[in-house]
Each structure stands twice: as C-alpha cells, then as structure tokens.
Design an enzyme around this catalytic site. Structure first.
Site, PDB file in Angstrom:
ATOM      1  N   GLY A 141     -10.883  19.676  15.255  1.00 19.73           N
ATOM      2  CA  GLY A 141      -9.494  19.456  15.750  1.00 19.73           C
ATOM      3  C   GLY A 141      -8.539  20.165  14.476  1.00 19.73           C
ATOM      4  O   GLY A 141      -9.210  21.223  13.778  1.00 19.73           O
TER       5      GLY A 141
ATOM      6  N   CYS B  59      -4.267   7.644   4.893  1.00 18.68           N
ATOM      7  CA  CYS B  59      -5.521   7.261   4.051  1.00 18.68           C
ATOM      8  C   CYS B  59      -6.572   8.433   3.432  1.00 18.68           C
ATOM      9  O   CYS B  59      -6.444   8.974   2.290  1.00 18.68           O
ATOM     10  CB  CYS B  59      -6.479   6.344   4.848  1.00 18.68           C
ATOM     11  SG  CYS B  59      -5.504   4.664   4.668  1.00 18.68           S
TER      12      CYS B  59
ATOM     13  N   LYS C 255      -5.113  11.112   0.627  1.00 16.90           N
ATOM     14  CA  LYS C 255      -4.637  10.528  -0.612  1.00 16.90           C
ATOM     15  C   LYS C 255      -5.894  10.175  -1.322  1.00 16.90           C
ATOM     16  O   LYS C 255      -6.115  10.114  -2.549  1.00 16.90           O
ATOM     17  CB  LYS C 255      -3.606   9.604  -0.680  1.00 16.90           C
ATOM     18  CG  LYS C 255      -4.159   8.270  -0.145  1.00 16.90           C
ATOM     19  CD  LYS C 255      -3.068   7.364  -0.355  1.00 16.90           C
ATOM     20  CE  LYS C 255      -3.318   5.939   0.523  1.00 16.90           C
ATOM     21  NZ  LYS C 255      -4.511   5.256  -0.135  1.00 16.90           N
TER      22      LYS C 255
HETATM   23  P1  NAD Z   1       2.530   0.599   3.729  1.00 16.12           P
HETATM   24  O1  NAD Z   1       3.534   1.682   2.946  1.00 16.12           O
HETATM   25  O2  NAD Z   1       3.010   0.543   5.291  1.00 16.12           O
HETATM   26  O3  NAD Z   1       3.225  -1.044   3.013  1.00 16.12           O
HETATM   27  C1  NAD Z   1       3.436  -1.292   1.810  1.00 16.12           C
HETATM   28  C2  NAD Z   1       4.432  -2.314   1.708  1.00 16.12           C
HETATM   29  O4  NAD Z   1       4.410  -3.022   0.513  1.00 16.12           O
HETATM   30  C3  NAD Z   1       5.587  -1.758   1.978  1.00 16.12           C
HETATM   31  O5  NAD Z   1       6.519  -2.398   3.083  1.00 16.12           O
HETATM   32  C4  NAD Z   1       6.544  -1.927   0.617  1.00 16.12           C
HETATM   33  O6  NAD Z   1       8.010  -2.366   0.805  1.00 16.12           O
HETATM   34  C5  NAD Z   1       5.625  -3.095  -0.009  1.00 16.12           C
HETATM   35  N1  NAD Z   1       5.897  -3.430  -1.338  1.00 16.12           N
HETATM   36  C6  NAD Z   1       5.663  -2.429  -2.240  1.00 16.12           C
HETATM   37  N2  NAD Z   1       5.855  -3.032  -3.544  1.00 16.12           N
HETATM   38  C7  NAD Z   1       5.913  -4.399  -3.417  1.00 16.12           C
HETATM   39  C8  NAD Z   1       6.180  -5.427  -4.023  1.00 16.12           C
HETATM   40  N3  NAD Z   1       6.139  -5.401  -5.414  1.00 16.12           N
HETATM   41  N4  NAD Z   1       6.343  -6.769  -3.495  1.00 16.12           N
HETATM   42  C9  NAD Z   1       6.425  -6.746  -2.102  1.00 16.12           C
HETATM   43  N5  NAD Z   1       6.468  -5.776  -1.264  1.00 16.12           N
HETATM   44  C10 NAD Z   1       6.156  -4.707  -1.912  1.00 16.12           C
HETATM   45  O7  NAD Z   1       1.305   0.628   3.277  1.00 16.12           O
HETATM   46  P2  NAD Z   1      -0.047   0.346   4.151  1.00 16.12           P
HETATM   47  O8  NAD Z   1      -0.288   1.621   4.824  1.00 16.12           O
HETATM   48  O9  NAD Z   1      -0.068  -0.856   4.702  1.00 16.12           O
HETATM   49  O10 NAD Z   1      -1.088   0.567   2.864  1.00 16.12           O
HETATM   50  C11 NAD Z   1      -1.305  -0.424   1.878  1.00 16.12           C
HETATM   51  C12 NAD Z   1      -2.586   0.066   1.075  1.00 16.12           C
HETATM   52  O11 NAD Z   1      -3.646  -0.282   2.092  1.00 16.12           O
HETATM   53  C13 NAD Z   1      -2.746   1.421   0.630  1.00 16.12           C
HETATM   54  O12 NAD Z   1      -3.564   1.214  -0.553  1.00 16.12           O
HETATM   55  C14 NAD Z   1      -3.691   1.933   1.635  1.00 16.12           C
HETATM   56  O13 NAD Z   1      -4.203   2.956   1.145  1.00 16.12           O
HETATM   57  C15 NAD Z   1      -4.425   0.858   2.057  1.00 16.12           C
HETATM   58  N6  NAD Z   1      -5.122   0.876   3.363  1.00 16.12           N
HETATM   59  C16 NAD Z   1      -4.411   1.591   4.518  1.00 16.12           C
HETATM   60  C17 NAD Z   1      -4.663   1.496   5.750  1.00 16.12           C
HETATM   61  C18 NAD Z   1      -3.715   2.240   6.742  1.00 16.12           C
HETATM   62  O14 NAD Z   1      -4.313   2.485   7.983  1.00 16.12           O
HETATM   63  N7  NAD Z   1      -2.745   2.188   6.732  1.00 16.12           N
HETATM   64  C19 NAD Z   1      -6.095   1.115   5.970  1.00 16.12           C
HETATM   65  C20 NAD Z   1      -6.864   0.676   5.142  1.00 16.12           C
HETATM   66  C21 NAD Z   1      -6.248   0.728   3.669  1.00 16.12           C
END
Ligand code: NAD
Length: 434
Positions: free
Chosen positions: A256, A263, A266
């Site tokens: 693709g 993910c 980064k």
């Molecule tokens: P996201 O940006 O959707 O959500 C993060 C949330 O955390 C935001 O709503 C933000 O306002 C909140 N936040 C930040 N600091 C805070 C604090 N001090 N107190 C309370 N809330 C706070 O991020 P995401 O996509 O859910 O990813 C979160 C983690 O999970 C990352 O490390 C990511 O790499 C990992 N991850 C993501 C996925 C995915 O598919 N999105 C899959 C596996 C792992």
C-alpha cells in the site's frame, strides 16, 4: 477491583469501558474538560465501532464513571493505569514522556494508600524505573508498585482486541503487582487468553519489538510490490503465496501507500533512539523507517505519472483520509503526505472520508471536503483511493467515470480488479501489479 484510568483517549477509554464490562469499577480521568463533559452527555470523543453502546451500558450499570479530577478518580483504586499519549518528541524521535511523568507526579501527590501503578502507554525501556523514582520523590505511600502492561489493541477493532487478545503482557517486579493484575485480567484467564508475566523492562520492550516487526512486514511487502512492478509480477499473489506459509503468516502483507497511524511511525523512531542510546543499533528498523518515509512521499509521483507527468492545474479526488478504515484517527495518515505533495505540485484536491472529516479538516485547510464519493470525483482528472473503507469497495465505477473529467484511477490499496476498472472506461494503476 477498583480501577482508575488516567487518559481517556483511544486506549484509555476502550480499556476502561472493557474493564467495566468485565465487572470492575472503573473511573476514567482526563484533563480535557470537553472530552469528559461529552462523555457525561453520552458523546464519544473518538469513533470506534461498538464503543458508544459499551460505554452507555456500563455507565447505566454504575460501573463506569468519568472525571477531570484525578484525586477523586484514583480514590480507593487498587490499580491505576496510565494511558496518556507518548507522541514522538519534535526533532529527535524520542518518545515524549512528559505526559506520563506529569501523570505519575499527580498520582503520587494524590495517593492516600498504596496502589499498583500500571503503564499502559507505550513507553521506552526504563520508563517504569523513572516512574518509580517520581512516585517516591513525590510522596507516594510505601508499598506502591509500578508495573508495565503494554496495550496491543488495534483501532477499528479495539473492543474485540481488548476482550479477545492474542496475549496479555504484564511486566512486574513484585508479587503484589502480579496478584493485582492477575485479578484485573481474571475474566480473560477464563477465556484462556495467554498471559505472559515478565520483568518490567521486558514488557516495555516487547511492545516496541511487536510494532517494529509489524512495520517491517509492511515495508518488506511494499518493496516486493515495487519489484513486482518492475518484473511484471503480482504482489497480491506473492503475498498469498508466502503468507500461507505458517512461519510467515498472511497478515500485514498488504502492499500500500506506507504505514501511518498513531503507533508505528512514532514507535519505530522511539525504538531506534533506545537502540542508539544503548549502543545496540537496529539497522533493519532503520531501513524500515527510511523505506516507509520514501514510500509515503513517493505516492504523489504515481498520481503524477497517471496524469501524464503533470500535477499542476489538475483536480484530484481522494477517497479515504484516515490512516486506516473504521477509525477517525488522522495521526500520520498516508493521506496527509500524499495531499501535501499533490498540492505542492499545483493540484487541487477534493476529498471524502466516511468518518474522518472532523479530524482531517484542521490538518488539510486547502482541501475541498465533499459530502459523498460522487461529489468528490466531480470534474476530477484523477481519483486516488487511499483508505480502504468498505463503502469504497463497490462504487458504481461507470457513474464515477461519468462524473470525472479525466479517467485515471489510482488504487493504493488494490481493492479493485484492473479489468473491472477498465471496463468502466477508467485507466487503472494499483500497487505491485506489474
Ligand atoms: P490519545 O491522545 O487518544 O489519548 C491520551 C489522553 O490522555 C488524552 O485524552 C489526553 O487529554 C489525556 N491526558 C494527557 N495527560 C493527562 C493527565 N496528566 N491526566 C489525565 N489525562 C491526561 O492517545 P492514545 O491513542 O489513547 O494512546 C495512548 C497511549 O497508548 C500511547 O502511548 C500510545 O502509543 C499507546 N497505544 C495506542 C494505541 C492506539 O491504537 N491508539 C494502541 C496501543 C498503544
């Protein structure tokens, strides 16, 4: 079990709602007041299939709550998960851990009795040690422990992935943390989901190794696709031919426009930084990143070629903007790199995405957002299919061809049969179909 989830985004909200569905009492905390107010009103901050009903059901049963007040949110919690963002730090690709560390400090200051602090965010090796230090320095009660529980869910299939995971990885350094997490995931033990207990550093690294390996599969098949084009072979058939080998497996072998999303980009960069820092460079992952960057940037050249080498003054319709179907997530989506290059070349872009417009609009200020695929292709010289939403799989190609000014269809996901496209009066250009 009482669980607090700090960060109510793609991972925190899905995990929190699923834990509540297992029967635990969960409070999701976020400092984004708009998000929490929306959740109180039953509005989801993200688009994820099945999430709204799951949240509503567990709120109605009194097992799921939302707050912006971390102190209140963690009161009485046995396990406190940190699920805040860890984006790439500008400039160097290191994981930006400022949100994780800020959350750890806030937790330490608010804790009144020991709890298990669990990192669900994807964090580099050693972050658990740093969180332990922050907790101790900021007055966390004696007996507080720190564990790592990386999340492997995929957006678009997140609830299913959470409830029927391939495996759960728990990195802990003490028996109490292991016991609490065993209890948290007990409903999945009953489903026979394999649970791996490891050291904390191993768990942290496992997440990066998994994502880097999947990214490697994608970059590999993308390079095979280029070779297929050069030698007159078909990458779809090559992928099937190798994927049926159990040692290889059929998944992540779809050629693709390059991987994107919140993910892989980064996490591969952060892994390279860790490897560099520890004097164990990862040359394969380095190449994967380079191949992918070049690929995303090169997609506009395919569009230009299909248009006789010229983008300037051309009108290009883009179908699909999100980094993959069934999510509204635009982070690092291949559509962004493509559209940037098309616009730099002087093309005018109209786009349609079934769900992603709201997230995409601020990122694409010059794009015309259309109400449906037919409106997007009106008077277009070329149509580029970027994200393979189901509703794009059976478009009426004759109707599309009639609405367009030109006749080029560039299918970056190989969802159409070249013959079918040609029969509708369009020219076809896919990926790796030599
Ligand atoms: P996201 O940006 O959707 O959500 C993060 C949330 O955390 C935001 O709503 C933000 O306002 C909140 N936040 C930040 N600091 C805070 C604090 N001090 N107190 C309370 N809330 C706070 O991020 P995401 O996509 O859910 O990813 C979160 C983690 O999970 C990352 O490390 C990511 O790499 C990992 N991850 C993501 C996925 C995915 O598919 N999105 C899959 C596996 C792992």
């Amino acid at each position: 079990m009482r669980i607090a989830m700090i960060g109510t985004g793609y991972v925190g909200l899905v995990s929190g709602a699923c834990f509540a569905d297992f029967g635990h009492h969960v409070t999701c905390v976020d400092k984004d007041e708009g998000k929490i107010a929306g959740l109180h009103a039953g509005r989801m901050p993200i688009w994820e299939p099945g999430l709204e009903a799951l949240v509503a059901n567990n709120v109605a049963r009194g097992r799921l709550q939302f707050t912006t007040d971390l102190r209140k949110g963690i009161e009485g919690a046995d396990a406190i998960f940190i699920a805040v963002g860890t984006p790439a730090r500008r400039g160097d690709g290191h994981a930006d851990l400022s949100y994780v560390f800020a959350a750890a400090k806030e937790i330490a200051e608010a804790l009144t009795r020991p709890a298990v602090i669990v990192t669900k965010s994807t964090v580099p090796v050693g972050t658990g040690d740093e969180i332990t230090r922050i907790l101790m320095e900021n007055g966390a009660p004696e007996g507080t422990s720190v564990a790592s529980n990386p999340e492997f869910l995929r957006e678009g299939a997140a609830i299913r992935d959470f409830k029927i995971p391939d495996r759960i990885v728990i990195g802990a350094e003490d028996d109490h943390a292991r016991e609490v997490l065993r209890e948290v995931y007990r409903p999945l033990f009953l489903n026979k989901a394999p649970i791996l207990f490891t050291g904390r550093r191993t768990a942290e690294l496992t997440k990066y190794a998994a994502n880097a390996f999947l990214a490697t599969k994608i970059s590999f098949i993308n390079e095979v696709a280029d070779l297929c084009e050069a030698v007159g072979a078909d990458v779809q058939e090559v992928a099937r031919g190798i994927g049926l080998d159990n040692r290889i497996g059929p998944k992540f072998l779809h050629a693709g426009p390059g991987y994107g999303g919140s993910c892989f980009p980064k996490d591969t960069l952060a892994l390279l930084q860790t490897a560099q820092q520890h004097g164990a460079p990862m040359r394969i992952v380095n190449s994967v990143v380079e191949v992918n960057d070049a690929r995303k940037a090169g997609m506009a050249d395919r569009v230009a070629e299909a248009l006789g080498g010229e983008l300037n003054g051309k009108r290009v319709a883009v179908l699909g903007l999100t980094f993959k179907p069934n999510t509204d997530d635009m982070r690092d989506a291949p559509s962004l790199a493509l559209i940037k290059r098309l616009e730099e070349g002087g093309a005018r872009v109209a786009a349609f995405d079934p769900i992603g417009h709201e997230q995409a609009e601020p990122l694409l200020p010059n794009v015309e957002f259309a109400a449906d695929p037919l409106a997007a292709v009106k008077d277009a010289d070329a149509l580029v299919l970027v994200t393979e939403w189901d509703e794009f799989r059976a478009l009426d190609l004759r109707e599309i061809a009639a609405a367009m000014k030109g006749n080029a269809l560039i299918d970056l996901r190989n969802i159409y049969e070249p013959e079918e496209v040609k029969r509708a009066g369009l020219t076809y250009r896919g990926i790796g179909r030599g």
